[in-house]
Design a protein around this motif. Structure first.
Motif, PDB file in Angstrom:
ATOM      1  N   GLY A  32      57.295 -36.120   1.276  1.00 11.74           N
ATOM      2  CA  GLY A  32      57.732 -36.361   2.550  1.00 11.74           C
ATOM      3  C   GLY A  32      58.928 -37.463   2.262  1.00 11.74           C
ATOM      4  N   LEU A  33      58.613 -38.346   1.904  1.00 19.03           N
ATOM      5  CA  LEU A  33      59.804 -39.478   1.567  1.00 19.03           C
ATOM      6  C   LEU A  33      60.846 -39.091   0.766  1.00 19.03           C
ATOM      7  N   THR A  34      60.706 -38.276  -0.315  1.00 17.73           N
ATOM      8  CA  THR A  34      61.834 -37.676  -0.955  1.00 17.73           C
ATOM      9  C   THR A  34      62.587 -36.685  -0.297  1.00 17.73           C
ATOM     10  N   LEU A  35      61.820 -35.810   0.635  1.00 17.66           N
ATOM     11  CA  LEU A  35      62.765 -34.658   1.214  1.00 17.66           C
ATOM     12  C   LEU A  35      63.444 -35.310   2.373  1.00 17.66           C
ATOM     13  N   MET A  36      62.997 -36.399   2.914  1.00  8.94           N
ATOM     14  CA  MET A  36      63.566 -37.216   3.889  1.00  8.94           C
ATOM     15  C   MET A  36      65.016 -38.087   3.314  1.00  8.94           C
ATOM     16  N   ALA A  37      64.893 -38.564   2.273  1.00 12.29           N
ATOM     17  CA  ALA A  37      65.886 -39.225   1.568  1.00 12.29           C
ATOM     18  C   ALA A  37      66.813 -38.413   1.131  1.00 12.29           C
ATOM     19  N   LEU A  38      66.609 -37.052   0.614  1.00  8.57           N
ATOM     20  CA  LEU A  38      67.749 -35.912   0.429  1.00  8.57           C
ATOM     21  C   LEU A  38      68.312 -35.539   1.488  1.00  8.57           C
ATOM     22  N   GLU A  39      67.746 -35.538   2.813  1.00  7.84           N
ATOM     23  CA  GLU A  39      68.248 -35.018   4.074  1.00  7.84           C
ATOM     24  C   GLU A  39      69.481 -36.183   4.296  1.00  7.84           C
ATOM     25  N   ASP A  40      68.956 -37.537   4.240  1.00  6.22           N
ATOM     26  CA  ASP A  40      69.579 -38.558   4.498  1.00  6.22           C
ATOM     27  C   ASP A  40      71.076 -38.474   3.725  1.00  6.22           C
ATOM     28  N   ARG A  41      70.814 -38.422   2.331  1.00  6.97           N
ATOM     29  CA  ARG A  41      72.052 -38.255   1.600  1.00  6.97           C
ATOM     30  C   ARG A  41      72.765 -37.123   1.731  1.00  6.97           C
ATOM     31  N   MET A  42      72.395 -36.079   2.194  1.00 10.79           N
ATOM     32  CA  MET A  42      73.263 -34.703   2.596  1.00 10.79           C
ATOM     33  C   MET A  42      73.821 -35.289   3.773  1.00 10.79           C
ATOM     34  N   ASP A  43      73.602 -35.773   4.762  1.00 14.42           N
ATOM     35  CA  ASP A  43      74.030 -36.251   5.940  1.00 14.42           C
ATOM     36  C   ASP A  43      75.254 -37.244   5.682  1.00 14.42           C
ATOM     37  N   GLU A  44      75.143 -38.267   4.655  1.00 14.54           N
ATOM     38  CA  GLU A  44      76.144 -39.178   4.108  1.00 14.54           C
ATOM     39  C   GLU A  44      77.230 -38.361   3.643  1.00 14.54           C
ATOM     40  N   LEU A  45      76.788 -37.341   2.775  1.00 14.32           N
ATOM     41  CA  LEU A  45      77.738 -36.732   2.201  1.00 14.32           C
ATOM     42  C   LEU A  45      78.564 -35.620   2.866  1.00 14.32           C
ATOM     43  N   ARG A  46      77.946 -35.026   4.007  1.00 15.81           N
ATOM     44  CA  ARG A  46      78.900 -34.280   4.663  1.00 15.81           C
ATOM     45  C   ARG A  46      79.882 -35.187   5.773  1.00 15.81           C
ATOM     46  N   GLU A  47      79.094 -36.321   5.977  1.00 14.97           N
ATOM     47  CA  GLU A  47      80.159 -37.340   6.559  1.00 14.97           C
ATOM     48  C   GLU A  47      81.263 -37.630   5.850  1.00 14.97           C
ATOM     49  N   HIS A  48      80.901 -38.020   4.678  1.00 15.75           N
ATOM     50  CA  HIS A  48      82.178 -38.702   3.733  1.00 15.75           C
ATOM     51  C   HIS A  48      83.175 -37.557   3.693  1.00 15.75           C
ATOM     52  N   PHE A  49      82.830 -36.221   3.669  1.00 15.29           N
ATOM     53  CA  PHE A  49      83.896 -34.985   3.346  1.00 15.29           C
ATOM     54  C   PHE A  49      84.310 -34.265   4.644  1.00 15.29           C
ATOM     55  N   GLY A  50      83.767 -35.088   5.780  1.00 21.04           N
ATOM     56  CA  GLY A  50      84.059 -34.355   7.178  1.00 21.04           C
ATOM     57  C   GLY A  50      83.680 -33.039   7.435  1.00 21.04           C
ATOM     58  N   LEU A  51      82.662 -32.868   6.972  1.00 20.51           N
ATOM     59  CA  LEU A  51      81.883 -31.541   7.156  1.00 20.51           C
ATOM     60  C   LEU A  51      80.619 -31.689   8.111  1.00 20.51           C
ATOM     61  N   SER A  52      80.508 -30.664   9.118  1.00 22.55           N
ATOM     62  CA  SER A  52      79.547 -30.513   9.941  1.00 22.55           C
ATOM     63  C   SER A  52      78.424 -29.586   9.253  1.00 22.55           C
ATOM     64  N   PRO A  53      76.920 -29.701   9.731  1.00 26.99           N
ATOM     65  CA  PRO A  53      76.120 -28.679   9.273  1.00 26.99           C
ATOM     66  C   PRO A  53      76.544 -27.194   9.358  1.00 26.99           C
ATOM     67  N   GLU A  54      77.369 -26.854  10.429  1.00 21.13           N
ATOM     68  CA  GLU A  54      77.650 -25.424  10.626  1.00 21.13           C
ATOM     69  C   GLU A  54      78.908 -25.391   9.488  1.00 21.13           C
ATOM     70  N   ASP A  55      79.680 -26.116   9.033  1.00 18.92           N
ATOM     71  CA  ASP A  55      80.553 -25.791   7.916  1.00 18.92           C
ATOM     72  C   ASP A  55      79.862 -25.360   6.694  1.00 18.92           C
ATOM     73  N   LEU A  56      78.435 -25.642   6.590  1.00 17.99           N
ATOM     74  CA  LEU A  56      77.759 -25.310   5.444  1.00 17.99           C
ATOM     75  C   LEU A  56      77.218 -23.907   5.538  1.00 17.99           C
ATOM     76  N   ASN A  57      77.095 -23.454   6.579  1.00 20.69           N
ATOM     77  CA  ASN A  57      76.359 -22.140   6.847  1.00 20.69           C
ATOM     78  C   ASN A  57      77.522 -20.872   6.767  1.00 20.69           C
ATOM     79  N   ILE A  58      77.585 -20.372   5.578  1.00 20.78           N
ATOM     80  CA  ILE A  58      78.461 -19.240   5.255  1.00 20.78           C
ATOM     81  C   ILE A  58      78.064 -18.061   5.919  1.00 20.78           C
ATOM     82  N   ASP A  59      78.854 -17.402   6.396  1.00 19.71           N
ATOM     83  CA  ASP A  59      78.723 -15.910   7.343  1.00 19.71           C
ATOM     84  C   ASP A  59      78.612 -15.024   6.260  1.00 19.71           C
ATOM     85  N   LEU A  60      77.350 -14.349   6.035  1.00 21.45           N
ATOM     86  CA  LEU A  60      77.437 -13.306   5.141  1.00 21.45           C
ATOM     87  C   LEU A  60      77.641 -11.918   5.695  1.00 21.45           C
TER      88      LEU A  60
END
Length: 102
Positions: free
Chosen positions: A64-92
């Motif tokens: 649980g702690l590992t998955l929460m840390a990974l999610e937090d890091r993903m949030d930081e990286l998205r913010e750094h590159f100016g991306l929203s969660p929706e930007d990562l969801n590719i339309d197939l």
């Protein structure tokens, strides 16, 4: 048989000119999309293992702690590159979005 004159150095440069910031953002978006897909798959697998009783309380806590840390890091990286969660969801297309809604 020649197909015409070779483009000069200036013409060649114009064809290769790209916006390095948009290339960086696009590449970061692609990499983060893959990481997010893997994160969600790992989370689902962890929940299955918890439901099956395969993990000790200590392992569940660590996971649980590992998955929460990974999610937090993903949030930081998205913010750094100016991306929203929706930007990562590719339309197939007919298959729908790549990432299922959580």
């Amino acid at each position: 048989m020649s197909s015409g004159p070779e483009p000069g150095p200036v013409e060649r440069h114009r064809r290769l000119a790209v916006d390095s910031e948009s290339v960086e953002r696009g590449l970061a978006g692609l990499v983060l999309t893959i990481v997010e897909l893997l994160r969600q798959l790992m989370e689902r697998q962890a929940l299955r293992r918890i439901d099956q009783g395969d993990l000790s309380d200590e392992q569940i806590e660590h996971l649980g702690l590992t998955l929460m840390a990974l999610e937090d890091r993903m949030d930081e990286l998205r913010e750094h590159f100016g991306l929203s969660p929706e930007d990562l969801n590719i339309d197939l297309g007919p298959l729908g979005p790549l990432l299922p809604r959580e």
